[in-house]
Motif scaffolding. Structure first.
Motif, PDB file in Angstrom:
ATOM      1  N   PRO A   1     -79.671  -9.653  53.412  1.00 15.26           N
ATOM      2  CA  PRO A   1     -79.467 -10.833  52.950  1.00 15.26           C
ATOM      3  C   PRO A   1     -78.511 -11.115  52.026  1.00 15.26           C
ATOM      4  CG  PRO A   1     -81.727 -10.248  52.865  1.00 15.26           C
ATOM      5  CD  PRO A   1     -81.038  -9.019  53.243  1.00 15.26           C
ATOM      6  N   ASP A   2     -77.522  -9.969  51.166  1.00 17.62           N
ATOM      7  CA  ASP A   2     -77.201 -10.024  49.872  1.00 17.62           C
ATOM      8  C   ASP A   2     -75.369 -10.267  50.657  1.00 17.62           C
ATOM      9  OD1 ASP A   2     -78.446 -10.900  48.022  1.00 17.62           O
ATOM     10  OD2 ASP A   2     -78.478  -8.754  46.891  1.00 17.62           O
ATOM     11  N   VAL A   3     -75.548  -9.612  51.978  1.00 12.45           N
ATOM     12  CA  VAL A   3     -74.618  -9.445  52.394  1.00 12.45           C
ATOM     13  C   VAL A   3     -74.088 -10.708  53.233  1.00 12.45           C
ATOM     14  CG1 VAL A   3     -72.918  -8.552  54.841  1.00 12.45           C
ATOM     15  CG2 VAL A   3     -74.200  -7.283  53.204  1.00 12.45           C
TER      16      VAL A   3
ATOM     17  N   LEU B   1     -82.614   0.117  45.420  1.00  7.12           N
ATOM     18  CA  LEU B   1     -82.772   0.455  43.651  1.00  7.12           C
ATOM     19  C   LEU B   1     -83.538  -1.578  43.187  1.00  7.12           C
ATOM     20  CD1 LEU B   1     -79.040   1.763  44.091  1.00  7.12           C
ATOM     21  CD2 LEU B   1     -80.921   2.958  42.997  1.00  7.12           C
ATOM     22  N   ILE B   2     -83.883  -1.866  44.480  1.00  4.25           N
ATOM     23  CA  ILE B   2     -84.130  -3.671  43.473  1.00  4.25           C
ATOM     24  C   ILE B   2     -84.934  -3.179  43.516  1.00  4.25           C
ATOM     25  CG2 ILE B   2     -84.422  -5.681  44.491  1.00  4.25           C
ATOM     26  CD1 ILE B   2     -81.975  -5.728  45.483  1.00  4.25           C
ATOM     27  N   ALA B   3     -85.870  -2.174  44.123  1.00  7.55           N
ATOM     28  CA  ALA B   3     -86.978  -1.627  44.048  1.00  7.55           C
ATOM     29  C   ALA B   3     -87.465  -1.235  43.034  1.00  7.55           C
ATOM     30  CB  ALA B   3     -88.306  -1.510  44.910  1.00  7.55           C
TER      31      ALA B   3
ATOM     32  N   GLY C   1     -90.802  -6.791  54.800  1.00 10.56           N
ATOM     33  CA  GLY C   1     -89.183  -6.912  54.872  1.00 10.56           C
ATOM     34  C   GLY C   1     -87.725  -5.811  53.940  1.00 10.56           C
ATOM     35  N   GLY C   2     -86.533  -5.939  53.404  1.00 10.20           N
ATOM     36  CA  GLY C   2     -85.897  -4.795  53.439  1.00 10.20           C
ATOM     37  C   GLY C   2     -86.647  -4.188  51.772  1.00 10.20           C
ATOM     38  N   VAL C   3     -86.569  -5.251  50.748  1.00 14.34           N
ATOM     39  CA  VAL C   3     -87.309  -4.941  49.425  1.00 14.34           C
ATOM     40  C   VAL C   3     -89.099  -4.560  49.328  1.00 14.34           C
ATOM     41  CG1 VAL C   3     -87.140  -5.353  47.172  1.00 14.34           C
ATOM     42  CG2 VAL C   3     -85.149  -6.294  48.500  1.00 14.34           C
ATOM     43  N   GLY C   4     -89.453  -5.284  50.167  1.00 15.75           N
ATOM     44  CA  GLY C   4     -90.999  -5.103  50.186  1.00 15.75           C
ATOM     45  C   GLY C   4     -90.685  -4.393  50.781  1.00 15.75           C
TER      46      GLY C   4
ATOM     47  N   VAL D   1     -98.988  -8.693  52.038  1.00 21.21           N
ATOM     48  CA  VAL D   1     -98.742 -10.582  52.397  1.00 21.21           C
ATOM     49  C   VAL D   1     -97.429 -10.228  53.645  1.00 21.21           C
ATOM     50  CG1 VAL D   1     -99.008 -12.732  51.684  1.00 21.21           C
ATOM     51  CG2 VAL D   1     -99.918 -10.903  50.123  1.00 21.21           C
ATOM     52  N   GLU D   2     -98.207 -11.026  55.326  1.00 21.11           N
ATOM     53  CA  GLU D   2     -97.034 -11.198  56.338  1.00 21.11           C
ATOM     54  C   GLU D   2     -97.301 -12.564  57.151  1.00 21.11           C
ATOM     55  OE1 GLU D   2     -93.704 -10.935  56.767  1.00 21.11           O
ATOM     56  OE2 GLU D   2     -92.447  -9.811  55.801  1.00 21.11           O
ATOM     57  N   HIS D   3     -95.436 -12.549  57.354  1.00 22.96           N
ATOM     58  CA  HIS D   3     -96.607 -13.161  58.479  1.00 22.96           C
ATOM     59  C   HIS D   3     -97.012 -12.638  59.661  1.00 22.96           C
ATOM     60  CE1 HIS D   3     -92.594 -16.175  57.277  1.00 22.96           C
ATOM     61  NE2 HIS D   3     -93.616 -16.641  57.392  1.00 22.96           N
TER      62      HIS D   3
ATOM     63  N   ILE E   1     -88.703 -10.797  43.436  1.00 23.50           N
ATOM     64  CA  ILE E   1     -87.561  -9.731  43.974  1.00 23.50           C
ATOM     65  C   ILE E   1     -86.747 -11.479  43.884  1.00 23.50           C
ATOM     66  CG2 ILE E   1     -86.475  -9.208  45.573  1.00 23.50           C
ATOM     67  CD1 ILE E   1     -87.570  -7.018  43.523  1.00 23.50           C
ATOM     68  N   GLY E   2     -86.558 -12.106  44.543  1.00 21.87           N
ATOM     69  CA  GLY E   2     -85.936 -13.685  45.358  1.00 21.87           C
ATOM     70  C   GLY E   2     -85.732 -13.441  46.557  1.00 21.87           C
ATOM     71  N   HIS E   3     -85.527 -15.018  47.576  1.00 21.21           N
ATOM     72  CA  HIS E   3     -84.948 -14.750  49.293  1.00 21.21           C
ATOM     73  C   HIS E   3     -84.990 -16.385  48.396  1.00 21.21           C
ATOM     74  CE1 HIS E   3     -84.411 -13.783  52.648  1.00 21.21           C
ATOM     75  NE2 HIS E   3     -84.465 -13.197  52.482  1.00 21.21           N
ATOM     76  N   ASP E   4     -83.561 -16.412  49.188  1.00 18.90           N
ATOM     77  CA  ASP E   4     -83.039 -18.479  49.180  1.00 18.90           C
ATOM     78  C   ASP E   4     -82.860 -18.267  50.580  1.00 18.90           C
ATOM     79  OD1 ASP E   4     -82.703 -18.431  46.431  1.00 18.90           O
ATOM     80  OD2 ASP E   4     -80.560 -17.921  46.912  1.00 18.90           O
TER      81      ASP E   4
HETATM   82  N1  LIG Z   1     -82.829  -5.576  51.605  1.00 21.91           N
HETATM   83  C1  LIG Z   1     -82.139  -5.452  51.228  1.00 21.91           C
HETATM   84  O1  LIG Z   1     -81.408  -4.076  51.464  1.00 21.91           O
HETATM   85  C2  LIG Z   1     -81.479  -5.627  49.942  1.00 21.91           C
HETATM   86  C3  LIG Z   1     -79.862  -5.860  49.400  1.00 21.91           C
HETATM   87  C4  LIG Z   1     -79.574  -6.256  47.700  1.00 21.91           C
HETATM   88  C5  LIG Z   1     -80.537  -7.442  47.314  1.00 21.91           C
HETATM   89  N2  LIG Z   1     -81.374  -8.173  47.803  1.00 21.91           N
HETATM   90  C6  LIG Z   1     -82.413  -9.552  47.924  1.00 21.91           C
HETATM   91  O2  LIG Z   1     -83.314  -8.986  47.927  1.00 21.91           O
HETATM   92  C7  LIG Z   1     -84.457 -10.100  48.381  1.00 21.91           C
HETATM   93  C8  LIG Z   1     -85.181  -9.775  49.674  1.00 21.91           C
HETATM   94  O3  LIG Z   1     -84.243  -8.941  50.567  1.00 21.91           O
HETATM   95  P1  LIG Z   1     -84.744  -8.587  51.680  1.00 21.91           P
HETATM   96  O4  LIG Z   1     -83.955  -7.525  52.099  1.00 21.91           O
HETATM   97  O5  LIG Z   1     -86.505  -8.076  51.322  1.00 21.91           O
HETATM   98  O6  LIG Z   1     -85.620  -9.772  52.743  1.00 21.91           O
HETATM   99  P2  LIG Z   1     -86.017  -9.788  54.014  1.00 21.91           P
HETATM  100  O7  LIG Z   1     -86.001  -8.648  54.280  1.00 21.91           O
HETATM  101  O8  LIG Z   1     -85.602 -10.946  54.773  1.00 21.91           O
HETATM  102  O9  LIG Z   1     -87.381  -9.701  53.213  1.00 21.91           O
HETATM  103  C9  LIG Z   1     -88.390 -10.898  52.907  1.00 21.91           C
HETATM  104  C10 LIG Z   1     -89.829 -10.978  53.638  1.00 21.91           C
HETATM  105  O10 LIG Z   1     -90.683 -12.473  53.164  1.00 21.91           O
HETATM  106  C11 LIG Z   1     -91.153 -12.792  54.272  1.00 21.91           C
HETATM  107  N3  LIG Z   1     -91.262 -13.747  54.284  1.00 21.91           N
HETATM  108  C12 LIG Z   1     -90.987 -15.040  54.129  1.00 21.91           C
HETATM  109  N4  LIG Z   1     -91.956 -16.144  53.272  1.00 21.91           N
HETATM  110  C13 LIG Z   1     -92.906 -15.013  53.191  1.00 21.91           C
HETATM  111  C14 LIG Z   1     -93.825 -16.019  52.819  1.00 21.91           C
HETATM  112  N5  LIG Z   1     -94.055 -17.274  52.807  1.00 21.91           N
HETATM  113  N6  LIG Z   1     -95.227 -14.806  52.991  1.00 21.91           N
HETATM  114  C15 LIG Z   1     -95.442 -13.866  52.682  1.00 21.91           C
HETATM  115  N7  LIG Z   1     -93.781 -13.071  53.809  1.00 21.91           N
HETATM  116  C16 LIG Z   1     -92.852 -13.939  53.957  1.00 21.91           C
HETATM  117  C17 LIG Z   1     -90.096 -12.290  55.978  1.00 21.91           C
HETATM  118  O11 LIG Z   1     -90.650 -12.629  57.067  1.00 21.91           O
HETATM  119  P3  LIG Z   1     -89.945 -13.748  58.019  1.00 21.91           P
HETATM  120  O12 LIG Z   1     -88.113 -13.104  58.214  1.00 21.91           O
HETATM  121  O13 LIG Z   1     -90.576 -13.989  58.664  1.00 21.91           O
HETATM  122  O14 LIG Z   1     -89.764 -15.239  57.159  1.00 21.91           O
HETATM  123  C18 LIG Z   1     -89.581 -11.151  55.485  1.00 21.91           C
HETATM  124  O15 LIG Z   1     -89.847 -10.849  56.088  1.00 21.91           O
HETATM  125  C19 LIG Z   1     -83.206 -11.887  48.532  1.00 21.91           C
HETATM  126  O16 LIG Z   1     -83.168 -11.859  47.788  1.00 21.91           O
HETATM  127  C20 LIG Z   1     -82.028  -9.950  48.706  1.00 21.91           C
HETATM  128  O17 LIG Z   1     -80.632 -11.036  48.076  1.00 21.91           O
HETATM  129  C21 LIG Z   1     -82.110  -7.034  49.537  1.00 21.91           C
END
Ligand SMILES: NC(=O)c1ccc[n+]([C@@H]2O[C@H](COP(=O)([O-])OP(=O)(O)OC[C@H]3O[C@@H](n4cnc5c(N)ncnc54)[C@H](OP(=O)(O)O)[C@@H]3O)[C@@H](O)[C@H]2O)c1
Length: 332
Positions: free
Chosen positions: A41-43, A140-142, A161-164, A181-183, A241-244
């Motif tokens: 998501p940050d990309v 690293l975020i985790a 998700g990525g961080v979760g 917790v997830e979909h 962690i936050g997600h937009d």
């Molecule tokens: N992954 C990385 O490498 C990375 C790196 C730097 C920063 N970040 C930052 O960290 C944050 C999280 O990124 P991420 O990569 O973990 O995002 P992600 O992969 O999109 O993971 C978020 C997860 O939360 C789920 N979700 C959404 N709404 C929900 C709800 N109400 N209840 C339970 N689960 C729910 C999403 O499912 P759905 O997709 O089905 O909605 C998805 O599986 C972002 O702000 C991102 O900018 C991530």
């Protein structure tokens, strides 16, 4: 070398596949031949230039200062800078390309990238380049946000998700009992990652159940802290962690920053929130911890799909659809 080049902020169509010069390698850097880089998501934030505040935070005012996106990758060391002594040509490595915050382009979507050697760790032989490429920025975020273990009862919201998915596996490695917790379509993945208990977020609100937790890692942030506190033990810790949600959250100007600011202010009087002044382990130590978790099999990244580097725009669109079950990578 072949690379993805971004000369403006906008939709994924701003990403062009081009020939550019090799990166300049600083004294403390290593030139890595990229074998895979992760799409996260940050990309998306830096490609779109949203929230707008990131343009003032070093990404580049009118266009990205570094035209090549991507912040984490895995590959093979090609050469080393004059003061870089930890790696030799031919070593397999993974890591994060950026020195500081993630809201910047990091040059990973290319055949070669220059990376500070402290941001790298040896790639364990038991994981693929694709798997290793997805670990550094999310990991690293985790690690930066999770307090040291051992843990008791842990809840990870957004656990597939990525961080979760990394937070879940780190919590298990630190002896926690983990609720994910997830979909519904992603709950089997959460179970496979090691969760002890599952909650379908479309059927149940975890803030209204009877269970209590010592640590809550909240990726989507779809509840207020006041709601989450109902299920947090008095000695517990809440980590946002936050997600937009790829712009769907509608916070175009400041993103989640006001919410983080409020939690930081509350942390001065509430022990359940981590203090912004807490000291963090050096990046090299956290990379070493991630390497150890991969090598011991306690951290297993799941890849949903790999796209060729030339199709990075399609990879980013696919990520933003939100249907991936596991991580998305591009390969030069
Ligand atoms: N992954 C990385 O490498 C990375 C790196 C730097 C920063 N970040 C930052 O960290 C944050 C999280 O990124 P991420 O990569 O973990 O995002 P992600 O992969 O999109 O993971 C978020 C997860 O939360 C789920 N979700 C959404 N709404 C929900 C709800 N109400 N209840 C339970 N689960 C729910 C999403 O499912 P759905 O997709 O089905 O909605 C998805 O599986 C972002 O702000 C991102 O900018 C991530």
């Amino acid at each position: 070398m072949k690379a993805i080049v971004q000369e403006a902020y906008g939709s994924s169509s701003v990403l062009k596949f081009r020939d550019i010069g090799l990166p300049v390698v600083k004294d403390d850097e290593v030139l890595v031949r990229v074998r895979a880089a992760s799409v996260h998501p940050d990309v998306w934030h830096v490609v779109t230039g949203q929230p707008y505040v990131l343009r003032l935070m070093g990404s580049g005012l009118r266009r990205p200062r570094n035209p090549v996106p991507g912040t984490d990758m895995a590959g093979v060391v090609e050469s080393t800078g004059a003061r870089a002594t930890r790696f030799r040509p031919g070593d397999e490595v993974f890591g994060e390309t950026l020195r500081s915050m993630q809201w910047k382009n990091g040059g990973a979507y290319a055949e070669y990238v220059a990376v500070p050697e402290a941001n790298l760790a040896p790639k364990p032989a038991n994981v693929s380049f694709e798997q290793a490429a997805t670990v550094a920025t999310a990991g690293l975020i985790a690690l930066m946000n999770m307090p040291p273990g051992p843990y008791g009862d842990v809840l990870v919201n957004g656990a597939a998700g990525g961080v979760g998915s990394i937070a879940l596996q780190v919590a298990k490695a630190r002896r926690g009992t983990v609720t994910g917790v997830e979909h519904p379509g992603k709950l089997d993945l959460v179970r496979a990652l090691g969760a002890d208990h599952l909650i379908d977020c479309t059927k149940e609100d975890f803030t209204r159940r009877g269970e209590r937790y010592d640590l809550i890692v909240d990726v989507p942030g779809n509840h207020t802290f006041a709601e989450v506190r109902r299920v947090l033990r008095p000695t517990g810790t809440y980590v946002l962690i936050g997600h937009d949600h790829y712009g769907a959250a509608g916070r175009k100007v400041l993103g989640s920053l006001p919410r983080f600011g409020k939690l930081m202010a509350q942390s001065m009087v509430n022990r359940q929130l981590p203090k912004p002044t807490r000291s963090l382990p050096p990046k090299q130590d956290m990379m070493e911890e991630l390497r150890g978790l991969l090598e011991s099999g306690r951290l297993t990244p799941v890849i949903d799909r790999a796209f060729p580097l030339a199709e990075t725009a399609a990879a980013l669109r696919y990520l933003a659809e939100g249907t991936a079950r596991g991580r998305v990578v591009v390969t030069p």
